[in-house]
Design a protein around this motif. Structure first.
Motif, PDB file in Angstrom:
ATOM      1  N   ALA A  34       0.833  -1.207   0.000  1.00 42.84           N
ATOM      2  CA  ALA A  34       0.000   0.000   0.000  1.00 42.84           C
ATOM      3  C   ALA A  34       0.867   1.256   0.000  1.00 42.84           C
ATOM      4  N   THR A  35       1.917   1.256   0.795  1.00 43.62           N
ATOM      5  CA  THR A  35       2.810   2.407   0.865  1.00 43.62           C
ATOM      6  C   THR A  35       3.516   2.648  -0.467  1.00 43.62           C
ATOM      7  N   ALA A  36       4.039   1.587  -1.069  1.00 45.28           N
ATOM      8  CA  ALA A  36       4.733   1.719  -2.354  1.00 45.28           C
ATOM      9  C   ALA A  36       3.780   2.186  -3.451  1.00 45.28           C
ATOM     10  N   THR A  37       2.562   1.670  -3.431  1.00 47.41           N
ATOM     11  CA  THR A  37       1.567   2.070  -4.427  1.00 47.41           C
ATOM     12  C   THR A  37       1.205   3.537  -4.263  1.00 47.41           C
ATOM     13  N   ARG A  38       1.008   3.950  -3.045  1.00 49.54           N
ATOM     14  CA  ARG A  38       0.668   5.351  -2.765  1.00 49.54           C
ATOM     15  C   ARG A  38       1.812   6.276  -3.184  1.00 49.54           C
ATOM     16  N   GLU A  39       3.053   5.854  -2.901  1.00 45.20           N
ATOM     17  CA  GLU A  39       4.207   6.669  -3.292  1.00 45.20           C
ATOM     18  C   GLU A  39       4.330   6.756  -4.815  1.00 45.20           C
ATOM     19  N   ALA A  40       4.036   5.674  -5.508  1.00 45.48           N
ATOM     20  CA  ALA A  40       4.165   5.655  -6.972  1.00 45.48           C
ATOM     21  C   ALA A  40       3.038   6.410  -7.667  1.00 45.48           C
ATOM     22  N   LEU A  41       1.818   6.307  -7.143  1.00 45.88           N
ATOM     23  CA  LEU A  41       0.665   6.870  -7.835  1.00 45.88           C
ATOM     24  C   LEU A  41       0.096   8.133  -7.199  1.00 45.88           C
ATOM     25  N   GLY A  42       0.515   8.440  -5.994  1.00 49.37           N
ATOM     26  CA  GLY A  42       0.058   9.664  -5.328  1.00 49.37           C
ATOM     27  C   GLY A  42      -1.446   9.751  -5.226  1.00 49.37           C
TER      28      GLY A  42
END
Length: 110
Positions: A34-42
């Motif tokens: 979830a953290t990596a996805t949020r960082e990648a897609l904002g």
């Protein structure tokens, strides 16, 4: 357009339908994803995490129905596989794409 993503680890089916005794630690895998996805897609992604280690299957299914995600990712282990399938069925019925992940796939990738 914002992509709605829900990530969950499948609960362990117990006699009293409360899986809270099964998870001694937070399920880090889905939190990292979830953290990596949020960082990648904002702001292009609205992501929610449901911890099946402290919830039962019905609670996870209710979260899926309430959030109405575009994509649902379910993490499963051998003892939680049947509950993962129930969550996946609920997500499909709500129109979501489903990704089911387990460590077993890395042992036998074919």
């Amino acid at each position: 357009m914002t992509l709605k993503v829900l990530l969950a680890n499948a609960p362990n089916l117990t006699a009293n339908r409360n899986a809270s005794n099964y998870a001694c630690y937070p399920h880090i895998g889905i939190i990292q994803l979830a953290t990596a996805t949020r960082e990648a897609l904002g702001d292009r992604v609205d992501i929610r995490v449901v911890d099946g280690g402290i919830s039962n299957t019905e609670t996870v299914q209710q979260a899926v129905r309430a959030f109405a995600p575009d994509v649902v990712g379910v993490s499963a282990l051998t003892p939680t596989y049947s509950e993962a399938l129930k969550i996946a069925d609920t997500a499909k019925a709500c129109g979501a794409k489903v990704v089911l992940a387990t460590t077993t796939q890395s042992f036998f990738p074919r």
